[in-house]
Write an enzyme that holds these catalytic residues in place. Sequence first.
Site, PDB file in Angstrom:
ATOM      1  N   LYS A 181      16.702  30.693 116.219  1.00  0.00           N
ATOM      2  CA  LYS A 181      17.743  31.350 117.023  1.00  0.00           C
ATOM      3  C   LYS A 181      19.054  30.458 117.131  1.00  0.00           C
ATOM      4  O   LYS A 181      18.962  29.226 117.694  1.00  0.00           O
ATOM      5  CB  LYS A 181      17.213  31.623 118.649  1.00  0.00           C
ATOM      6  CG  LYS A 181      17.947  32.280 119.603  1.00  0.00           C
ATOM      7  CD  LYS A 181      17.290  32.492 120.934  1.00  0.00           C
ATOM      8  CE  LYS A 181      18.105  33.278 121.740  1.00  0.00           C
ATOM      9  NZ  LYS A 181      17.482  33.396 123.193  1.00  0.00           N
ATOM     10  N   LYS A 233      16.998  35.482 114.562  1.00  0.00           N
ATOM     11  CA  LYS A 233      18.224  35.825 115.611  1.00  0.00           C
ATOM     12  C   LYS A 233      19.534  35.380 115.658  1.00  0.00           C
ATOM     13  O   LYS A 233      19.416  34.062 115.909  1.00  0.00           O
ATOM     14  CB  LYS A 233      17.529  36.103 117.194  1.00  0.00           C
ATOM     15  CG  LYS A 233      18.351  36.668 118.015  1.00  0.00           C
ATOM     16  CD  LYS A 233      17.756  36.676 119.482  1.00  0.00           C
ATOM     17  CE  LYS A 233      18.505  37.426 120.492  1.00  0.00           C
ATOM     18  NZ  LYS A 233      17.883  37.546 121.828  1.00  0.00           N
TER      19      LYS A 233
END
Length: 310
Positions: A181, A233
């Site tokens: 992330k 992500k």
Amino acid sequence: MRRLVSETTLEPRQLILPMFIREGAREPIAISSMPGVVQHTRDTARKAVAEAAQLGLGGVMLFGVPAEKDEVGSGAVDPDGILNVAIRDAVSEAGDDILVMADLCLDEFTSHGHCGVLDSSGRVDNDATLAIYAEMGVAQASAGAHVVGPSGMMDGQVGAIRTALDAAGHLDTVILAYAVKYASAFFGPFREAVDSSLEGDRNTYQQDPGNAREALREVDLDLAEGADLVMVKPALAYLDIIRQVRDHVDVPVAAYNISGEYAMVEAAAANGWIDRERAILETLTSIRRAGADTILTYWAPEAAHLLARR
């Protein structure tokens, strides 16, 4: 002929719908930076879950928007907190017809907006946060979540949650680890979606956008701790990372087509600059082509309808 020789498939079962449920809401609340996306009431959330199941989507990922926040995000572990209530609602509505997933992070619940609790110096306290994540995971599994998604990027979060779930008897609860992330500018609209209180940034615990090898180290750590699936992500600015992760592991790889990516397409389409429906399917196909087995996307229901018309 194109259909016969197509190399990349896009199907509803590969799509997961992220949903926001606002505590106390009497009607859906539009999110201005994400046209078409709302903060749901409990009733409209139930209907959206039922529709997702009917469309054959792979799952729903639930986020809670609490009425009150505090320094330690106590609403996240409260069995009657909005997220745990929403999990129970979704399971009662759709049962095992669709996977009910829950975001496991404190940022929606803390008054300072960080993904963990803070120490006396105002820095995120990694180890103190792990204890809360473990409790939060058990609360979500007890509410009926099939999958928990730790997204806070704390070191050791997967291991702490897996240990707690197993000790509580939730042996079949799946962990979808947000293993990769990045500290991204594309998260902007999401802050509105969850009424984030964040000031500053999350650079101390989210990844540097310039780093790729680090992503693979993070994935390896989460898998060693018991992750069942791993996530990258954002998606579009990190298609190369999705491919590297896919080539590196033998577990399912998910990617989150995040709020800013959604908003860019919607804004361009609203100005008549692009063909919106084609852009939606092209975007999702590119994420699949990069190697994602599963995509979290706010377009999931609409994409299912578009695919059915093909």
